[in-house]
Design an enzyme around this catalytic site. Structure first.
Site, PDB file in Angstrom:
ATOM      1  N   LYS A  42       0.793  -1.230   0.000  1.00  0.00           N
ATOM      2  CA  LYS A  42       0.000   0.000   0.000  1.00  0.00           C
ATOM      3  C   LYS A  42       0.830   1.287   0.000  1.00  0.00           C
ATOM      4  CE  LYS A  42      -3.193  -1.213  -0.668  1.00  0.00           C
ATOM      5  NZ  LYS A  42      -3.340  -1.920  -1.994  1.00  0.00           N
ATOM      6  N   THR A  45       3.108   0.862  -4.947  1.00  0.00           N
ATOM      7  CA  THR A  45       3.763  -0.136  -5.802  1.00  0.00           C
ATOM      8  C   THR A  45       3.185  -0.133  -7.220  1.00  0.00           C
ATOM      9  OG1 THR A  45       3.194  -1.474  -3.863  1.00  0.00           O
ATOM     10  CG2 THR A  45       4.742  -2.430  -5.443  1.00  0.00           C
ATOM     11  N   THR A  46       1.868  -0.172  -7.299  1.00  0.00           N
ATOM     12  CA  THR A  46       1.196  -0.240  -8.602  1.00  0.00           C
ATOM     13  C   THR A  46       1.517   1.010  -9.410  1.00  0.00           C
ATOM     14  OG1 THR A  46      -0.581  -1.295  -7.349  1.00  0.00           O
ATOM     15  CG2 THR A  46      -1.049  -0.749  -9.643  1.00  0.00           C
ATOM     16  N   HIS A 100       6.827  -7.416  -2.523  1.00  0.00           N
ATOM     17  CA  HIS A 100       6.799  -6.779  -1.194  1.00  0.00           C
ATOM     18  C   HIS A 100       7.833  -7.406  -0.274  1.00  0.00           C
ATOM     19  CE1 HIS A 100       3.315  -4.520  -2.232  1.00  0.00           C
ATOM     20  NE2 HIS A 100       2.478  -5.524  -2.242  1.00  0.00           N
ATOM     21  N   ARG A 123       6.084   5.020   1.794  1.00  0.00           N
ATOM     22  CA  ARG A 123       5.009   6.011   1.991  1.00  0.00           C
ATOM     23  C   ARG A 123       4.846   6.243   3.483  1.00  0.00           C
ATOM     24  NH1 ARG A 123      -1.296   4.855   0.145  1.00  0.00           N
ATOM     25  NH2 ARG A 123      -2.010   7.019   0.202  1.00  0.00           N
ATOM     26  N   SER A 131      -4.708   2.697   4.143  1.00  0.00           N
ATOM     27  CA  SER A 131      -4.851   2.062   2.831  1.00  0.00           C
ATOM     28  C   SER A 131      -4.886   0.532   2.981  1.00  0.00           C
ATOM     29  CB  SER A 131      -3.685   2.490   1.936  1.00  0.00           C
ATOM     30  OG  SER A 131      -3.790   1.933   0.659  1.00  0.00           O
ATOM     31  N   TYR A 188       6.421   8.041  -1.895  1.00  0.00           N
ATOM     32  CA  TYR A 188       5.087   8.287  -2.461  1.00  0.00           C
ATOM     33  C   TYR A 188       4.766   9.783  -2.475  1.00  0.00           C
ATOM     34  CZ  TYR A 188      -0.092   7.869  -2.661  1.00  0.00           C
ATOM     35  OH  TYR A 188      -1.420   7.972  -3.000  1.00  0.00           O
ATOM     36  N   ARG A 247      -7.601   3.646  -4.817  1.00  0.00           N
ATOM     37  CA  ARG A 247      -8.711   3.971  -3.920  1.00  0.00           C
ATOM     38  C   ARG A 247      -8.878   5.481  -3.883  1.00  0.00           C
ATOM     39  NH1 ARG A 247      -9.608   4.958   1.602  1.00  0.00           N
ATOM     40  NH2 ARG A 247      -7.364   5.318   1.749  1.00  0.00           N
ATOM     41  N   LYS A 248      -8.097   6.178  -3.043  1.00  0.00           N
ATOM     42  CA  LYS A 248      -8.200   7.645  -2.972  1.00  0.00           C
ATOM     43  C   LYS A 248      -6.973   8.306  -3.592  1.00  0.00           C
ATOM     44  CE  LYS A 248     -11.823   8.794  -0.467  1.00  0.00           C
ATOM     45  NZ  LYS A 248     -12.407   8.833   0.827  1.00  0.00           N
ATOM     46  N   GLY A 249      -5.817   7.730  -3.296  1.00  0.00           N
ATOM     47  CA  GLY A 249      -4.585   8.274  -3.868  1.00  0.00           C
ATOM     48  C   GLY A 249      -4.208   9.643  -3.335  1.00  0.00           C
TER      49      GLY A 249
HETATM   50  P1  A3P Z   1      -4.996   4.637  -1.013  1.00  0.00           P
HETATM   51  O1  A3P Z   1      -5.607   3.360  -0.531  1.00  0.00           O
HETATM   52  O2  A3P Z   1      -4.548   5.523   0.115  1.00  0.00           O
HETATM   53  O3  A3P Z   1      -5.839   5.366  -1.993  1.00  0.00           O
HETATM   54  P2  A3P Z   1      -0.062  -0.367  -3.668  1.00  0.00           P
HETATM   55  O4  A3P Z   1      -0.061  -0.264  -5.156  1.00  0.00           O
HETATM   56  O5  A3P Z   1       1.309  -0.431  -3.087  1.00  0.00           O
HETATM   57  O6  A3P Z   1      -0.979  -1.424  -3.197  1.00  0.00           O
HETATM   58  O7  A3P Z   1      -0.613   1.028  -3.113  1.00  0.00           O
HETATM   59  C1  A3P Z   1      -1.957   1.414  -3.299  1.00  0.00           C
HETATM   60  C2  A3P Z   1      -2.100   2.864  -2.886  1.00  0.00           C
HETATM   61  O8  A3P Z   1      -1.476   3.701  -3.886  1.00  0.00           O
HETATM   62  C3  A3P Z   1      -3.564   3.276  -2.822  1.00  0.00           C
HETATM   63  O9  A3P Z   1      -3.635   4.250  -1.791  1.00  0.00           O
HETATM   64  C4  A3P Z   1      -3.767   3.872  -4.206  1.00  0.00           C
HETATM   65  O10 A3P Z   1      -4.880   4.710  -4.317  1.00  0.00           O
HETATM   66  C5  A3P Z   1      -2.454   4.613  -4.381  1.00  0.00           C
HETATM   67  N1  A3P Z   1      -2.186   4.927  -5.791  1.00  0.00           N
HETATM   68  C6  A3P Z   1      -2.162   4.069  -6.835  1.00  0.00           C
HETATM   69  N2  A3P Z   1      -1.938   4.734  -7.986  1.00  0.00           N
HETATM   70  C7  A3P Z   1      -1.805   6.039  -7.656  1.00  0.00           C
HETATM   71  C8  A3P Z   1      -1.570   7.234  -8.413  1.00  0.00           C
HETATM   72  N3  A3P Z   1      -1.446   7.207  -9.725  1.00  0.00           N
HETATM   73  N4  A3P Z   1      -1.497   8.402  -7.729  1.00  0.00           N
HETATM   74  C9  A3P Z   1      -1.635   8.435  -6.388  1.00  0.00           C
HETATM   75  N5  A3P Z   1      -1.866   7.346  -5.619  1.00  0.00           N
HETATM   76  C10 A3P Z   1      -1.954   6.162  -6.248  1.00  0.00           C
END
Ligand code: A3P
Length: 286
Positions: A42, A45-46, A100, A123, A131, A188, A247-249
């Site tokens: 969280k 990563t993505t 991870h 982060r 998250s 992040y 989700r919220k980002g």
């Molecule tokens: P939130 O749950 O706070 O919204 P991971 O990929 O490591 O699982 O992390 C997921 C978190 O990264 C989520 O946080 C997601 O919304 C956020 N995230 C993914 N893509 C993003 C982007 N382009 N900009 C900002 N936050 C992003």
């Protein structure tokens, strides 16, 4: 429910054979042109994975099949859906691998001159915890995961009783390696502040020369809004319609979840452990 694999809590949905999984990690052969995107869950990563993908593919947007999670194995009879199971050995180079794992468990070449690259993203742990709590809702649906309230989850997080254990151990393990030439340590919140210059930083680290136009296009496509348009690519399970990875980002969302008492405990038990290491985070939106 977790397996203890090489000292790391790995959710049991990843495998039903933890000993085989441990062997797979230990004997995994890296290739010099592999790129690992590593994080505590969280932490973005993505996001970073997508940026790296687009850097390698001239701004083309990734599809679901191109996000390789390690260690998800084809050869352990795990109960993940088929599209999550990957034969890493059969993947063409360069392999972009999301993981991870802790620094000490992440595969590395024994040969110093043959090391691949690792991009670590960290982060602020308050937003990570929130998250992570929301992410567990996906496992809840499968009857396989955490099913309690935030108040309890936040305690589990502080005590390291979640997948991939203590946040601070994970982050510090990688922070100590931040000056290695094959490690790039990102935050992040920095990506939030200025995405184009971080896209450039990542491209430079990967020895890719990109035009300003392409850097800006990748930054645009990898903004939260940009990635939402392609959210179907970032699913956890194939039947999902939306992505649990978007989700919220935002930075600072934790404030709606933390009571003053929880904040105090977090400061004492989580933040205290990174004091004096030089690692600092922004907890508020820029
Ligand atoms: P939130 O749950 O706070 O919204 P991971 O990929 O490591 O699982 O992390 C997921 C978190 O990264 C989520 O946080 C997601 O919304 C956020 N995230 C993914 N893509 C993003 C982007 N382009 N900009 C900002 N936050 C992003």
């Amino acid at each position: 429910k977790y397996w203890n694999v090489l000292g790391v809590n790995i959710p049991d949905i990843f495998t039903n054979d933890p000993a085989l999984l441990a062997d797979y990690i230990v004997y995994f052969d890296t290739r010099a042109d592999d790129v690992f995107v590593v994080s505590y869950p969280k932490s973005g990563t993505t996001w970073v994975q997508e940026i790296v993908w687009q850097i390698y593919n001239e701004g083309a947007i990734s599809s679901e099949k191109q996000i390789y999670r390690f260690p998800f194995l084809e050869d352990t009879a795990c109960n993940m859906s088929e599209h999550m199971q990957i034969d890493f050995k059969a993947l063409p180079s360069p392999r972009l691998i999301k993981s991870h794992l802790t620094y000490s468990t992440t595969p590395r070449s024994a040969n110093k001159d043959d090391q691949c690259k690792y991009i670590y993203v960290a982060r602020n742990p308050k937003d990570v915890a929130v998250s992570y709590f929301h992410f567990t809702e996906h496992w809840k649906k499968e009857g396989n995961g955490y099913n309690g309230p935030w108040e309890f989850f936040s305690k589990l997080f502080i005590e390291g009783n979640v997948g991939w254990n203590f946040w601070n151990d994970h982050v510090l393990g990688w922070w100590k390696q931040k000056d290695d030439p094959n490690v790039l340590f990102l935050k992040y919140e920095d990506l939030h502040k200025d995405l184009p210059s971080n896209v450039r930083r990542i491209a430079n680290f990967l020895n890719k020369t990109l035009s300003d136009e392409l850097i800006n296009r990748i930054a645009e496509q990898c903004s939260f809004k940009g990635m939402k348009k392609n959210e179907i690519s970032y699913k956890f399970e194939s039947e999902e319609k939306t992505s649990p990875y978007l989700r919220k980002g935002v930075v600072g969302g934790w404030k709606s979840y933390f009571t003053p008492e929880l904040n105090e405990r977090f400061e004492k038990e989580v933040m205290e452990k990174i004091k004096g290491t030089g690692l600092e985070f922004d907890f508020e939106a820029y």
